[in-house]
Motif scaffolding. Structure first.
Motif, mmCIF file in Angstrom:
data_model
loop_
_atom_site.group_PDB
_atom_site.id
_atom_site.type_symbol
_atom_site.label_atom_id
_atom_site.label_comp_id
_atom_site.label_asym_id
_atom_site.label_seq_id
_atom_site.Cartn_x
_atom_site.Cartn_y
_atom_site.Cartn_z
ATOM 1 N N LEU A 87 0.827 -1.215 0.000
ATOM 2 C CA LEU A 87 0.000 0.000 0.000
ATOM 3 C C LEU A 87 0.856 1.258 0.000
ATOM 4 C CD1 LEU A 87 -2.824 -1.031 2.488
ATOM 5 C CD2 LEU A 87 -2.954 -0.901 -0.013
ATOM 6 N N GLY A 88 1.931 1.249 0.766
ATOM 7 C CA GLY A 88 2.845 2.389 0.776
ATOM 8 C C GLY A 88 3.442 2.624 -0.598
ATOM 9 N N GLU A 89 3.819 1.553 -1.262
ATOM 10 C CA GLU A 89 4.381 1.674 -2.612
ATOM 11 C C GLU A 89 3.334 2.186 -3.596
ATOM 12 O OE1 GLU A 89 6.997 -0.948 -5.750
ATOM 13 O OE2 GLU A 89 6.779 -1.670 -3.688
ATOM 14 N N ILE A 90 2.103 1.737 -3.441
ATOM 15 C CA ILE A 90 1.007 2.196 -4.310
ATOM 16 C C ILE A 90 0.779 3.696 -4.122
ATOM 17 C CG2 ILE A 90 -1.505 2.042 -4.671
ATOM 18 C CD1 ILE A 90 0.142 -0.278 -5.900
ATOM 19 N N LEU A 111 -4.317 6.786 0.586
ATOM 20 C CA LEU A 111 -5.363 5.797 0.826
ATOM 21 C C LEU A 111 -5.929 5.951 2.229
ATOM 22 C CD1 LEU A 111 -3.460 2.771 -0.709
ATOM 23 C CD2 LEU A 111 -5.382 3.986 -1.740
ATOM 24 N N GLU A 112 -7.237 5.818 2.341
ATOM 25 C CA GLU A 112 -7.901 5.876 3.637
ATOM 26 C C GLU A 112 -7.967 4.469 4.217
ATOM 27 O OE1 GLU A 112 -11.687 7.859 3.557
ATOM 28 O OE2 GLU A 112 -11.009 9.196 1.954
ATOM 29 N N GLN A 113 -7.541 4.321 5.452
ATOM 30 C CA GLN A 113 -7.451 3.013 6.090
ATOM 31 C C GLN A 113 -8.777 2.252 6.049
ATOM 32 O OE1 GLN A 113 -4.479 2.030 6.950
ATOM 33 N NE2 GLN A 113 -5.071 0.053 7.718
ATOM 34 N N GLU A 114 -9.892 2.946 6.304
ATOM 35 C CA GLU A 114 -11.205 2.289 6.297
ATOM 36 C C GLU A 114 -11.509 1.673 4.940
ATOM 37 O OE1 GLU A 114 -14.620 4.496 7.538
ATOM 38 O OE2 GLU A 114 -13.687 5.038 9.434
ATOM 39 N N LYS A 115 -11.257 2.425 3.880
ATOM 40 C CA LYS A 115 -11.547 1.943 2.535
ATOM 41 C C LYS A 115 -10.581 0.846 2.110
ATOM 42 C CE LYS A 115 -13.844 6.073 0.891
ATOM 43 N NZ LYS A 115 -13.874 7.143 -0.108
ATOM 44 N N VAL A 116 -9.337 0.965 2.521
ATOM 45 C CA VAL A 116 -8.338 -0.040 2.169
ATOM 46 C C VAL A 116 -8.721 -1.405 2.727
ATOM 47 C CG1 VAL A 116 -5.961 -0.763 2.639
ATOM 48 C CG2 VAL A 116 -6.425 1.562 1.888
ATOM 49 N N MET A 117 -9.289 -1.434 3.916
ATOM 50 C CA MET A 117 -9.665 -2.697 4.538
ATOM 51 C C MET A 117 -10.791 -3.394 3.773
ATOM 52 S SD MET A 117 -7.312 -2.681 6.602
ATOM 53 C CE MET A 117 -7.600 -4.258 7.348
ATOM 54 N N GLN A 118 -11.470 -2.684 2.882
ATOM 55 C CA GLN A 118 -12.547 -3.264 2.089
ATOM 56 C C GLN A 118 -12.044 -3.809 0.752
ATOM 57 O OE1 GLN A 118 -15.452 -0.139 1.790
ATOM 58 N NE2 GLN A 118 -15.722 -0.012 3.987
ATOM 59 N N ILE A 119 -10.767 -3.609 0.454
ATOM 60 C CA ILE A 119 -10.197 -4.085 -0.803
ATOM 61 C C ILE A 119 -9.802 -5.554 -0.657
ATOM 62 C CG2 ILE A 119 -8.239 -3.892 -2.389
ATOM 63 C CD1 ILE A 119 -8.120 -0.929 -1.746
ATOM 64 N N HIS A 120 -10.306 -6.368 -1.566
ATOM 65 C CA HIS A 120 -9.960 -7.786 -1.540
ATOM 66 C C HIS A 120 -9.324 -8.247 -2.845
ATOM 67 C CE1 HIS A 120 -12.065 -8.185 2.245
ATOM 68 N NE2 HIS A 120 -13.077 -7.558 1.712
ATOM 69 N N THR A 121 -9.696 -7.618 -3.964
ATOM 70 C CA THR A 121 -9.199 -8.063 -5.268
ATOM 71 C C THR A 121 -8.397 -6.962 -5.968
ATOM 72 O OG1 THR A 121 -11.110 -7.299 -6.539
ATOM 73 C CG2 THR A 121 -11.251 -9.512 -5.571
ATOM 74 N N ILE A 122 -7.661 -7.368 -6.976
ATOM 75 C CA ILE A 122 -6.896 -6.427 -7.783
ATOM 76 C C ILE A 122 -7.828 -5.418 -8.440
ATOM 77 C CG2 ILE A 122 -5.559 -6.246 -9.923
ATOM 78 C CD1 ILE A 122 -4.016 -8.728 -9.047
ATOM 79 N N ASP A 123 -8.946 -5.874 -8.993
ATOM 80 C CA ASP A 123 -9.892 -4.951 -9.648
ATOM 81 C C ASP A 123 -10.417 -3.896 -8.678
ATOM 82 O OD1 ASP A 123 -9.734 -5.933 -12.230
ATOM 83 O OD2 ASP A 123 -11.509 -7.222 -12.048
ATOM 84 N N GLU A 124 -10.705 -4.295 -7.446
ATOM 85 C CA GLU A 124 -11.189 -3.340 -6.442
ATOM 86 C C GLU A 124 -10.127 -2.291 -6.148
ATOM 87 O OE1 GLU A 124 -14.144 -6.421 -4.041
ATOM 88 O OE2 GLU A 124 -12.205 -5.906 -3.186
#
Length: 79
Positions: free
Chosen positions: A43-46, A54-67
């Motif tokens: 995530l830091g590299e992204i 990136l917002e921590q709350e939203k990041v925790m909802q990411i599961h796939t590459i497309d998301e």
């Protein structure tokens, strides 16, 4: 290089698959075996590569590459 290609290049550095083997439906933890530490480093590299925050709350909802790609696109369009 397109956003998707850059993203796949970064992902491939954290897993055992090459860029060509990655798919948008691949899940970070289940399919790519990302550990929690890998995911946080990733995530830091992204954030650096795409100049986003990136917002921590939203990041925790990411599961796939497309998301993840969708979130990056939305953040870039909003700024």
């Amino acid at each position: 290089m397109s956003l998707k290609n850059k993203f796949f290049s970064i992902v491939s550095q954290y897993c055992s698959l090459s860029e060509d083997e990655l798919t948008g439906s691949a899940r970070f933890r289940e399919d790519l075996d990302f550990s929690s530490l890998d995911f946080m480093s990733f995530l830091g590299e992204i954030e650096d590569e795409f100049d986003i925050e990136l917002e921590q709350e939203k990041v925790m909802q990411i599961h796939t590459i497309d998301e993840a790609i969708s979130m990056i696109t939305d953040l870039q369009e909003a700024s």
